[in-house]
Design a protein around this motif. Structure first.
Motif, PDB file in Angstrom:
ATOM      1  N   PRO A 110       0.833  -1.203   0.000  1.00  0.00           N
ATOM      2  CA  PRO A 110       0.000   0.000   0.000  1.00  0.00           C
ATOM      3  C   PRO A 110       0.872   1.259   0.000  1.00  0.00           C
ATOM      4  O   PRO A 110       2.009   1.237   0.473  1.00  0.00           O
ATOM      5  CB  PRO A 110      -0.795  -0.107   1.293  1.00  0.00           C
ATOM      6  N   LYS A 111       0.331   2.341  -0.535  1.00  0.00           N
ATOM      7  CA  LYS A 111       1.018   3.627  -0.579  1.00  0.00           C
ATOM      8  C   LYS A 111       0.562   4.478   0.599  1.00  0.00           C
ATOM      9  O   LYS A 111      -0.612   4.497   0.933  1.00  0.00           O
ATOM     10  CB  LYS A 111       0.696   4.349  -1.888  1.00  0.00           C
ATOM     11  N   HIS A 112       1.503   5.181   1.196  1.00  0.00           N
ATOM     12  CA  HIS A 112       1.206   6.091   2.301  1.00  0.00           C
ATOM     13  C   HIS A 112       1.728   7.471   1.924  1.00  0.00           C
ATOM     14  O   HIS A 112       2.891   7.602   1.542  1.00  0.00           O
ATOM     15  CB  HIS A 112       1.889   5.623   3.589  1.00  0.00           C
ATOM     16  N   THR A 113       0.896   8.460   2.033  1.00  0.00           N
ATOM     17  CA  THR A 113       1.309   9.819   1.682  1.00  0.00           C
ATOM     18  C   THR A 113       1.527  10.692   2.910  1.00  0.00           C
ATOM     19  O   THR A 113       1.840  11.875   2.781  1.00  0.00           O
ATOM     20  CB  THR A 113       0.290  10.478   0.734  1.00  0.00           C
ATOM     21  N   SER A 114       1.368  10.119   4.084  1.00  0.00           N
ATOM     22  CA  SER A 114       1.623  10.858   5.318  1.00  0.00           C
ATOM     23  C   SER A 114       2.160   9.893   6.363  1.00  0.00           C
ATOM     24  O   SER A 114       2.177   8.686   6.166  1.00  0.00           O
ATOM     25  CB  SER A 114       0.332  11.532   5.818  1.00  0.00           C
ATOM     26  N   GLY A 115       2.570  10.447   7.462  1.00  0.00           N
ATOM     27  CA  GLY A 115       3.111   9.619   8.535  1.00  0.00           C
ATOM     28  C   GLY A 115       4.602   9.406   8.370  1.00  0.00           C
ATOM     29  O   GLY A 115       5.162   9.602   7.296  1.00  0.00           O
ATOM     30  N   LYS A 116       5.233   9.012   9.479  1.00  0.00           N
ATOM     31  CA  LYS A 116       6.674   8.770   9.468  1.00  0.00           C
ATOM     32  C   LYS A 116       6.932   7.360   8.959  1.00  0.00           C
ATOM     33  O   LYS A 116       6.465   6.387   9.553  1.00  0.00           O
ATOM     34  CB  LYS A 116       7.241   8.954  10.869  1.00  0.00           C
ATOM     35  N   PRO A 117       7.678   7.228   7.852  1.00  0.00           N
ATOM     36  CA  PRO A 117       7.946   5.883   7.325  1.00  0.00           C
ATOM     37  C   PRO A 117       8.855   5.076   8.259  1.00  0.00           C
ATOM     38  O   PRO A 117       9.837   5.599   8.768  1.00  0.00           O
ATOM     39  CB  PRO A 117       8.644   6.140   5.993  1.00  0.00           C
ATOM     40  N   PRO A 118       8.513   3.811   8.483  1.00  0.00           N
ATOM     41  CA  PRO A 118       9.359   2.954   9.319  1.00  0.00           C
ATOM     42  C   PRO A 118      10.716   2.688   8.654  1.00  0.00           C
ATOM     43  O   PRO A 118      10.848   2.777   7.437  1.00  0.00           O
ATOM     44  CB  PRO A 118       8.567   1.651   9.424  1.00  0.00           C
ATOM     45  N   ALA A 119      11.692   2.342   9.449  1.00  0.00           N
ATOM     46  CA  ALA A 119      13.034   2.028   8.938  1.00  0.00           C
ATOM     47  C   ALA A 119      12.951   0.951   7.858  1.00  0.00           C
ATOM     48  O   ALA A 119      12.262  -0.047   8.012  1.00  0.00           O
ATOM     49  CB  ALA A 119      13.942   1.567  10.068  1.00  0.00           C
ATOM     50  N   GLY A 120      13.654   1.201   6.759  1.00  0.00           N
ATOM     51  CA  GLY A 120      13.708   0.243   5.655  1.00  0.00           C
ATOM     52  C   GLY A 120      12.606   0.400   4.640  1.00  0.00           C
ATOM     53  O   GLY A 120      12.654  -0.231   3.588  1.00  0.00           O
ATOM     54  N   SER A 121      11.582   1.237   4.926  1.00  0.00           N
ATOM     55  CA  SER A 121      10.541   1.433   3.919  1.00  0.00           C
ATOM     56  C   SER A 121      11.099   2.283   2.787  1.00  0.00           C
ATOM     57  O   SER A 121      12.080   3.001   2.947  1.00  0.00           O
ATOM     58  CB  SER A 121       9.270   2.061   4.456  1.00  0.00           C
ATOM     59  N   ASN A 161      12.553  18.012  -3.218  1.00  0.00           N
ATOM     60  CA  ASN A 161      11.216  18.546  -3.470  1.00  0.00           C
ATOM     61  C   ASN A 161      10.278  17.442  -3.945  1.00  0.00           C
ATOM     62  O   ASN A 161      10.722  16.389  -4.408  1.00  0.00           O
ATOM     63  CB  ASN A 161      11.276  19.652  -4.526  1.00  0.00           C
ATOM     64  N   ASN A 162       8.994  17.687  -3.865  1.00  0.00           N
ATOM     65  CA  ASN A 162       7.942  16.806  -4.402  1.00  0.00           C
ATOM     66  C   ASN A 162       7.942  15.406  -3.801  1.00  0.00           C
ATOM     67  O   ASN A 162       7.896  14.404  -4.517  1.00  0.00           O
ATOM     68  CB  ASN A 162       8.015  16.740  -5.932  1.00  0.00           C
ATOM     69  N   TYR A 163       7.978  15.352  -2.475  1.00  0.00           N
ATOM     70  CA  TYR A 163       7.890  14.064  -1.780  1.00  0.00           C
ATOM     71  C   TYR A 163       6.531  13.433  -2.075  1.00  0.00           C
ATOM     72  O   TYR A 163       5.494  14.070  -1.972  1.00  0.00           O
ATOM     73  CB  TYR A 163       8.055  14.285  -0.268  1.00  0.00           C
ATOM     74  N   ARG A 164       6.549  12.165  -2.477  1.00  0.00           N
ATOM     75  CA  ARG A 164       5.314  11.441  -2.798  1.00  0.00           C
ATOM     76  C   ARG A 164       4.758  10.695  -1.599  1.00  0.00           C
ATOM     77  O   ARG A 164       3.566  10.640  -1.378  1.00  0.00           O
ATOM     78  CB  ARG A 164       5.586  10.408  -3.888  1.00  0.00           C
ATOM     79  N   GLY A 165       5.638  10.000  -0.899  1.00  0.00           N
ATOM     80  CA  GLY A 165       5.204   9.164   0.199  1.00  0.00           C
ATOM     81  C   GLY A 165       6.084   7.935   0.315  1.00  0.00           C
ATOM     82  O   GLY A 165       7.209   7.919  -0.177  1.00  0.00           O
ATOM     83  N   TRP A 166       5.534   6.905   0.933  1.00  0.00           N
ATOM     84  CA  TRP A 166       6.325   5.706   1.196  1.00  0.00           C
ATOM     85  C   TRP A 166       5.491   4.444   1.014  1.00  0.00           C
ATOM     86  O   TRP A 166       4.273   4.478   1.051  1.00  0.00           O
ATOM     87  CB  TRP A 166       6.939   5.770   2.585  1.00  0.00           C
ATOM     88  N   THR A 167       6.223   3.346   0.809  1.00  0.00           N
ATOM     89  CA  THR A 167       5.611   2.014   0.764  1.00  0.00           C
ATOM     90  C   THR A 167       6.378   1.144   1.782  1.00  0.00           C
ATOM     91  O   THR A 167       7.530   1.430   2.092  1.00  0.00           O
ATOM     92  CB  THR A 167       5.657   1.382  -0.638  1.00  0.00           C
ATOM     93  N   PRO A 168       5.727   0.114   2.288  1.00  0.00           N
ATOM     94  CA  PRO A 168       6.345  -0.685   3.362  1.00  0.00           C
ATOM     95  C   PRO A 168       7.676  -1.333   2.990  1.00  0.00           C
ATOM     96  O   PRO A 168       7.944  -1.628   1.828  1.00  0.00           O
ATOM     97  CB  PRO A 168       5.290  -1.759   3.631  1.00  0.00           C
TER      98      PRO A 168
END
Length: 174
Positions: A110-121, A161-168
């Protein structure tokens, strides 16, 4: 084999196709020119730091901790410039899964556009035709190529710039 015999063989469609197929194996990755420029960096949003040598145990072993260790072990390397996706995959011990950071972002979930990404994501930016990807440090920062012109650590995902987000955090697969 004489040169004329070789040329005759290569003129045949099957031989030509085999030659093209074998050349494709050695072609550079699609993100060979990721196009990151100074305009893509937002130094006011975060800092980058030089990393010291670290324990290499577990680097690239398919775990989130191993992915972070891989980046720390390669800190300062300029050899990965323009190969951010390849570096991200190699940090998990694989290669050749996604053609670019954009392809990885589009295909992963899943894609996450907010929140602090966990280590290794995986953390992504939309800053070029190929995008950009790195690995989260778990504290709001990341490791990636093109940080100060080499593999490095950014204190904030806003470094580019233009941060998208993170995936697990996971071994990349399609």
């Amino acid at each position: 084999m004489r040169t004329t015999d070789l040329l005759t063989r290569l003129a045949k469609p099957a031989a030509a196709l085999a030659l093209v197929a074998s050349a494709a194996v050695f072609a550079p990755a699609a993100n060979a020119a990721d196009g990151i420029t100074a305009a893509d960096v937002n130094p006011a949003a975060g800092t980058f730091s030089e990393l010291s040598e670290t324990n290499l145990t577990g680097a690239g072993d398919g775990t989130p901790a191993g992915a972070v260790a891989w980046y720390k072990a390669h800190a300062g390397s300029t050899g990965w410039e323009h190969y951010c996706e390849k570096a991200a995959e190699n940090s998990y011990g694989v290669s050749g899964v996604w053609a670019s950071a954009n392809a990885h972002w589009n295909g992963a979930s899943p894609k996450h556009t907010s929140g602090k990404p966990p280590a290794g994501s995986f953390v992504y930016w939309n800053i070029s035709a190929y995008g950009h990807v790195g690995i989260a440090d778990g504290n709001g920062g990341f490791y990636a190529t093109s940080v100060g012109g080499k593999i490095g650590h950014g204190s904030s995902t806003s470094y580019f710039n233009n941060y998208r987000g993170w995936t697990p955090a996971a071994v990349p697969r399609r």
